[in-house]
Design a protein around this motif. Structure first.
Motif, PDB file in Angstrom:
ATOM      1  N   ALA A 199       0.806  -1.217   0.000  1.00 45.57           N
ATOM      2  CA  ALA A 199       0.000   0.000   0.000  1.00 45.57           C
ATOM      3  C   ALA A 199       0.841   1.269   0.000  1.00 45.57           C
ATOM      4  O   ALA A 199       0.316   2.364  -0.251  1.00 45.57           O
TER       5      ALA A 199
ATOM      6  N   GLU B  31       2.171   3.240  -5.425  1.00 42.82           N
ATOM      7  CA  GLU B  31       1.072   3.506  -6.345  1.00 42.82           C
ATOM      8  C   GLU B  31       1.395   2.903  -7.703  1.00 42.82           C
ATOM      9  O   GLU B  31       2.536   2.980  -8.162  1.00 42.82           O
TER      10      GLU B  31
ATOM     11  N   LYS C 147      -3.512   2.605  -5.159  1.00 44.53           N
ATOM     12  CA  LYS C 147      -2.569   1.985  -4.254  1.00 44.53           C
ATOM     13  C   LYS C 147      -2.337   0.532  -4.663  1.00 44.53           C
ATOM     14  O   LYS C 147      -3.280  -0.162  -5.072  1.00 44.53           O
TER      15      LYS C 147
END
Length: 292
Positions: free
Chosen positions: A106, A109, A124
């Protein structure tokens, strides 16, 4: 007449010897200068062979070392080098839980799409995504690094092994030496501080490293220094330790199933030994009472 001929021959001999001696005296420095300016073979120094936990037929990865290596890659190497073939979910092999892998992914990106409007968008990353590249494409990577695009690190530990000549490669068959890539990476990262020979010239904008396989210098400057990455387990925060850890991590990235492969290979060898013994005993039993 004979004396005249003898005299001429003697003078010629002395002159010839004199020339020979003068040539011999000048030959040593001339040969040295020629060797000094001869085209060198790369790498200038052979990679330094290191001790790795995963070496040998029973070698295993050190999970703590792999986690430290991931940290070095994330905080230092990932700014320039991608790992397009490595998925986040494989980090469970380093000892992380599924929740930890999701939390790690996470932090990145990735580009996805197209959406319902036909446009690409960023989101994400999730565990099934791969490590994203810091550049949009190869051309952008080259443009940001003086024309030299940084190589992808997914398989670098398997692609950068230096060929070991005779008779070393014969012994490697029996010792199962397959750590040429990590040895090369470690040597390269720790080789920036070695002094450049006075006669050697390197191009402007490049950095001397005697362990680089392509030339005497490379475009990448020294990437890491002492205390640059903070370790949580108390390991030494030195270039030597960083180099060891990231080289081990890159070996894992290139061959995550190494332990499985070695375990399977050992069982196959045991099976072949037992099978050979059974075949021999069967042959002895079948032909024991046969006349030859």
């Amino acid at each position: 007449m004979k004396k005249l001929v003898s005299g001429i021959l003697a003078l010629a001999l002395v002159a010839g010897l004199g020339v020979s001696f003068a040539t011999a005296e000048e030959a040593a420095p001339a040969a040295g200068a020629e060797a000094e300016h001869a085209t060198p073979h790369y790498p200038i120094h052979k990679p330094k062979e290191q001790d790795w936990s995963f070496s040998g037929p029973f070698g295993k990865y050190d999970k703590g070392q792999l986690q430290r290596g991931l940290k070095v890659y994330t905080e230092v190497c990932s700014a320039c080098h991608s790992m397009n073939l490595v998925a986040f979910r494989t980090l469970e092999g380093l000892g992380y839980s599924e929740a930890q892998v999701k939390a790690f992914a996470a932090n990145y990106e990735v580009q996805d799409g197209p959406n319902s409007d036909g446009e690409m968008f960023t989101r994400k990353a999730v565990a099934s995504d791969h490590f994203p590249s810091p550049y949009a494409n190869h051309e952008a990577a080259a443009a940001s690094n003086n024309g030299a695009a940084p190589p992808d690190f997914s398989l670098i530990a398997k692609a950068r092994g230096i060929t070991r000549g005779f008779p070393q490669f014969v012994f490697d068959i029996f010792t199962q030496y397959q750590e040429g890539g990590p040895d090369y990476i470690y040597s390269l990262l720790t080789g920036y501080d070695e002094e450049k020979p006075a006669h050697l010239e390197v191009a402007e904008g490049t950095h001397f490293n005697p362990y680089f396989a392509g030339a005497a210098a490379l475009a990448m400057a020294k990437p890491i220094s002492d205390d640059q990455v903070t370790y949580d387990d108390g390991s030494p925060q030195t270039v030597d330790q960083y180099a060891h850890d990231v080289a081990a991590f890159l070996m894992w990235a290139a061959e995550p199933h190494l332990e499985e492969r070695k375990r399977t290979g050992f069982m196959v060898m045991v099976f072949l030994l037992i099978f050979t013994g059974l075949i021999y005993l069967t042959k002895k039993s079948v032909y024991a009472n046969k006349e030859h």
